[in-house]
Design an enzyme around this catalytic site. Sequence first.
Site, PDB file in Angstrom:
ATOM      1  N   ASN A   1       0.810  -1.222   0.000  1.00 56.14           N
ATOM      2  CA  ASN A   1       0.000   0.000   0.000  1.00 56.14           C
ATOM      3  C   ASN A   1       0.841   1.269   0.000  1.00 56.14           C
ATOM      4  OD1 ASN A   1      -2.844   0.207  -0.361  1.00 56.14           O
ATOM      5  ND2 ASN A   1      -3.106  -1.278   1.281  1.00 56.14           N
TER       6      ASN A   1
ATOM      7  N   ASP B   1      -3.489   2.536   5.072  1.00 52.80           N
ATOM      8  CA  ASP B   1      -3.686   2.201   3.655  1.00 52.80           C
ATOM      9  C   ASP B   1      -2.811   3.121   2.806  1.00 52.80           C
ATOM     10  OD1 ASP B   1      -4.752   1.584   1.132  1.00 52.80           O
ATOM     11  OD2 ASP B   1      -6.691   1.067   1.967  1.00 52.80           O
TER      12      ASP B   1
END
Length: 293
Positions: free
Chosen positions: A149, A199
């Site tokens: 990510n 994320d």
Amino acid sequence: MKNNNWETVLDYTCLLGEGPVWDAANSTILWVDILYGHIHAFNTQRRAYHMFQTGQMIGAIALKKNGLLIAALKSGFYEIDMERREIKLLKQVEADLPDNRFNDGKCDPAGRFWAGTMSVKGTAGAGKLYTLENDRQVSIKIDNVSCSNGMAWNKDHNRLYYIDTPTRQVVAYDYNLADGRINNGKTIITIPEEEGYPDGMTIDEEGMLWIALWNGWKVARYDPESGKQVMHFSLPAAKISSCAFGGENLSDLYITSAKTDLSENELLDQPLAGSLFVIKNCGYKGAPSFLVT
Ligand code: CA
């Protein structure tokens, strides 16, 4: 829709909105919908919107110097011309791994495109972080990644910050601008369970990291030196997936979100899940996006 801080850019929700990129030359914010394979583009001056269907799951895009895009699609790296609606394969990646797809990616300060993979079945350690080099060769940077990510490079261009989401950590690597080598990874931030999963990520001009918190209902600013969260913006969606600075002065914060895996009741509670949000004049400024050479 609008509240004190945030507003939605469009009256449109993605299934899995991701990967915002600010194209300063065209005053355009671009983002992707991973599962549908869409690239969305919104010109903030002309208020013109268009979308490109890649035909595959899409992990990330980056801007090229010639106005084209580089994209990490399910089957590899591609070059895309949004205007002419053309798409060209540059390099297949993980063609032997049908359960893997590309996830987040970004261009580094030297014009290399970095993007990582993950298993669509959630198999731990099945992904890798790759670079597409300037000569179009593909290199493996990190092996044994579960859900590749967020990435960001510091202002001095000697550090890479990286998130493999299930670890709940941000790892800082020594980064060699000239050859793209990374080593000496050290955990600098650990996100507690109640904050959600880290994320997508970006960095501001003061060197602070902005991390989208999946299941955390927010994007938060972290000090990479202390590892502490120093402020946050709350949003009306649980699954906040990524963020990028944009706008004329790079002072608007664009934030993607998702509605994937929400129950019917959760969807009723989060009608804006999947929106692209913007916090205009957020009080912080980003750094310009790097261009793939
Ligand atoms: Ca992501």
